[in-house]
Scaffold this motif. Structure first.
Motif, short mmCIF file in Angstrom:
data_model
loop_
_atom_site.label_atom_id
_atom_site.label_comp_id
_atom_site.label_asym_id
_atom_site.label_seq_id
_atom_site.Cartn_x
_atom_site.Cartn_y
_atom_site.Cartn_z
N VAL A 142 34.91 39.30 36.23
CA VAL A 142 35.96 38.69 37.13
C VAL A 142 36.41 39.47 38.07
O VAL A 142 37.01 40.53 37.84
CB VAL A 142 36.87 38.00 36.04
CG1 VAL A 142 38.05 37.33 36.98
CG2 VAL A 142 36.53 36.98 35.24
N ARG A 143 36.66 39.20 39.50
CA ARG A 143 37.41 39.81 40.39
C ARG A 143 38.71 39.47 40.28
O ARG A 143 39.32 38.31 41.16
CB ARG A 143 36.78 39.61 41.90
CG ARG A 143 35.10 39.86 41.76
CD ARG A 143 34.65 40.17 43.26
NE ARG A 143 35.02 39.14 44.31
CZ ARG A 143 34.72 37.92 44.51
NH1 ARG A 143 33.70 37.32 43.54
NH2 ARG A 143 35.19 37.08 45.33
N GLU A 144 39.49 40.20 39.36
CA GLU A 144 40.96 39.73 39.21
C GLU A 144 41.94 39.92 40.55
O GLU A 144 42.48 38.81 40.74
CB GLU A 144 41.60 40.75 38.17
CG GLU A 144 40.83 40.74 36.96
CD GLU A 144 41.57 41.78 35.74
OE1 GLU A 144 42.22 42.50 36.46
OE2 GLU A 144 40.91 41.60 34.64
N ALA A 145 41.66 40.59 41.32
CA ALA A 145 42.55 40.77 42.56
C ALA A 145 42.24 39.58 43.50
O ALA A 145 43.10 38.98 44.11
CB ALA A 145 42.25 42.04 43.35
N ASP A 146 40.86 39.18 43.48
CA ASP A 146 40.43 37.92 44.39
C ASP A 146 40.97 36.82 43.94
O ASP A 146 41.43 35.81 44.46
CB ASP A 146 38.93 38.05 44.59
CG ASP A 146 38.39 39.18 45.71
OD1 ASP A 146 39.37 39.48 46.51
OD2 ASP A 146 37.60 39.47 45.63
N GLN A 147 40.94 36.72 42.68
CA GLN A 147 41.42 35.39 41.58
C GLN A 147 42.67 35.13 41.90
O GLN A 147 43.28 34.13 42.22
CB GLN A 147 41.03 35.64 40.43
CG GLN A 147 41.60 34.36 39.35
CD GLN A 147 40.42 33.34 39.56
OE1 GLN A 147 39.21 33.68 39.95
NE2 GLN A 147 40.87 31.92 39.19
#
Length: 402
Positions: A142-147
């Motif tokens: 999961v790309r947390e910053a983009d999420q």
């Protein structure tokens, strides 16, 4: 479709041409074109160092093809190109099959199709490609910053990144682009065009390249070894060796080699390989060399051979050009003299594709600098050509290491 046939660096020819055609040739800068001062309606055309074939299209005018034949045999030209791209892949020049074609584009199309057929004999190469997308299920990471930035705390969809095992990889994208490019070009033999169209259908799941963007990077590995030769030819087609542009209403599409660049790349690559036996390091298109102390006059010799941790041992410049009847061009001597002065070398070497003398020596007055002009005969078998370059490397080593 009308055609114009010229020979590389041959004397100018006089041809009757419509004004629009002559002006298109002038605008392309592929050949020297000027109205004939004696015969109205005629143009004087002279080919330089570019060889190949291009098609010109003008609104309201019948398309015409310009073909420029190299002076060296086509098979030799492809050996020079193959060796410059990968010395280990073309040690004798037999790896590139040009059949019996005497023109550059038909020979290249045939050679590329043969290598492509071998590369795809076991199907398309597959590999891992990093993919970023929005999905309803978590896969990979999961790309947390983009999420956080895009979803504002919502759990779905999820911004993820993962490695997919697919045929949509840089190697296949490059091969697809080169195949499609050849299918748009003139003079591709009918049987070769038919086989290329068959190969193109196999790339249906591979994304096309976006015109104008840099070629995707790929790395030679054991897994893509069967594609190496086809990829080298594809890159030669797609990078700088081709012409496809428009200037106003003029459309130019085709395939050209610049023999100046081809000879320079071959000589420097072959000389680098030969000098490896004598130690030190070689730098092609050497940087950070200036004529003056202030560093305002930059110079870029084609090849500089350095000691491992020391100063320059030798400097070489490649010169593929038409020779003056009385000998080598003098301007090249002035350029080499500047290289030797800036590098603090007592000798400099100019290597020509062919000359009136096999070796000429000039001892410059009041400097202690000696300038050598060598003539390399390209019209000989590959092994003999590489042997001559090996002899030149030995001469450089003897002069530098005594």
């Amino acid at each position: 479709m009308t055609g114009i046939h010229l020979v590389e660096h041959a004397p100018a020819v006089r041809l009757p041409l419509p004004a629009a055609v002559g002006q298109a040739l002038t605008a392309s800068r592929i050949v020297e074109a000027a109205p004939d001062p004696v015969l109205p309606g005629h143009w004087r055309l002279r080919a330089g160092s570019k060889v190949g074939a291009v098609t010109f299209r003008l609104p309201g005018t019948q398309a015409f093809t310009l073909r420029i034949t190299p002076k060296v045999p086509v098979a030799r030209l492809f050996f020079l190109m193959g060796y410059a791209l990968s010395p280990s892949a073309a040690p004798t020049g037999h790896d590139v099959d040009t059949a019996e074609h005497t023109e550059v584009l038909p020979a290249f199309a045939h050679a590329y199709e043969r290598q492509l057929s071998r590369a795809l004999g076991q199907g398309l190469v597959q590999g891992y490609r990093t993919t970023e997308e929005s999905a309803l299920v978590v896969r990979g990471r999961v790309r947390e910053a983009d999420q956080i930035r895009r979803r504002f705390g919502q759990p779905l969809p999820v911004e993820i990144t993962y490695d997919a095992y697919t045929t949509d990889i840089p190697e296949n994208r490059i091969l697809r682009a080169a195949t499609e490019r050849l299918l748009r070009m003139p003079d591709v033999p009918h049987d070769v065009r038919r086989r290329l169209a068959h190969h193109r259908a196999r790339f249906s799941d591979v994304a096309p390249l976006v015109r104008g963007q840099a070629l995707p990077a790929w790395r030679p590995t054991r897994l893509n070894a069967r594609c190496h030769r086809a990829l080298r030819l594809a890159e030669a087609l797609l990078r700088g060796a081709s012409s496809e542009h428009g200037e106003g209403a003029l459309r130019v599409e085709g395939f050209l080699f610049d023999m100046n660049k081809l000879f320079e790349d071959f000589l420097c690559t072959a000389l680098r390989e030969a000098l490896a036996a004598y130690g030190g390091r070689t730098e092609l298109q050497a940087k950070d060399i200036h004529l003056d102390h202030d560093g305002t006059v930059r110079m870029r010799p084609d090849l500089v051979w350095y000691a491992d941790q020391g100063p320059a041992r030798a400097v070489v410049d490649a010169k593929y050009k038409a020779q003056k009847p009385e000998g080598f061009p003098e301007a090249d001597l002035y350029q080499m003299l500047a290289y030797c002065t800036a590098l603090g070398l007592p000798e400099g070497h100019l290597v020509y594709a062919k000359g009136t003398e096999p070796h000429t020596v000039h001892r410059v007055r009041n400097t202690g600098i000696t300038l050598h002009q060598h003539a390399l005969d390209l019209d000989q078998p590959p092994n003999a050509l590489l042997r001559d370059i090996g002899d030149l490397a030995e001469q450089l080593a003897i002069s530098a290491l005594v």
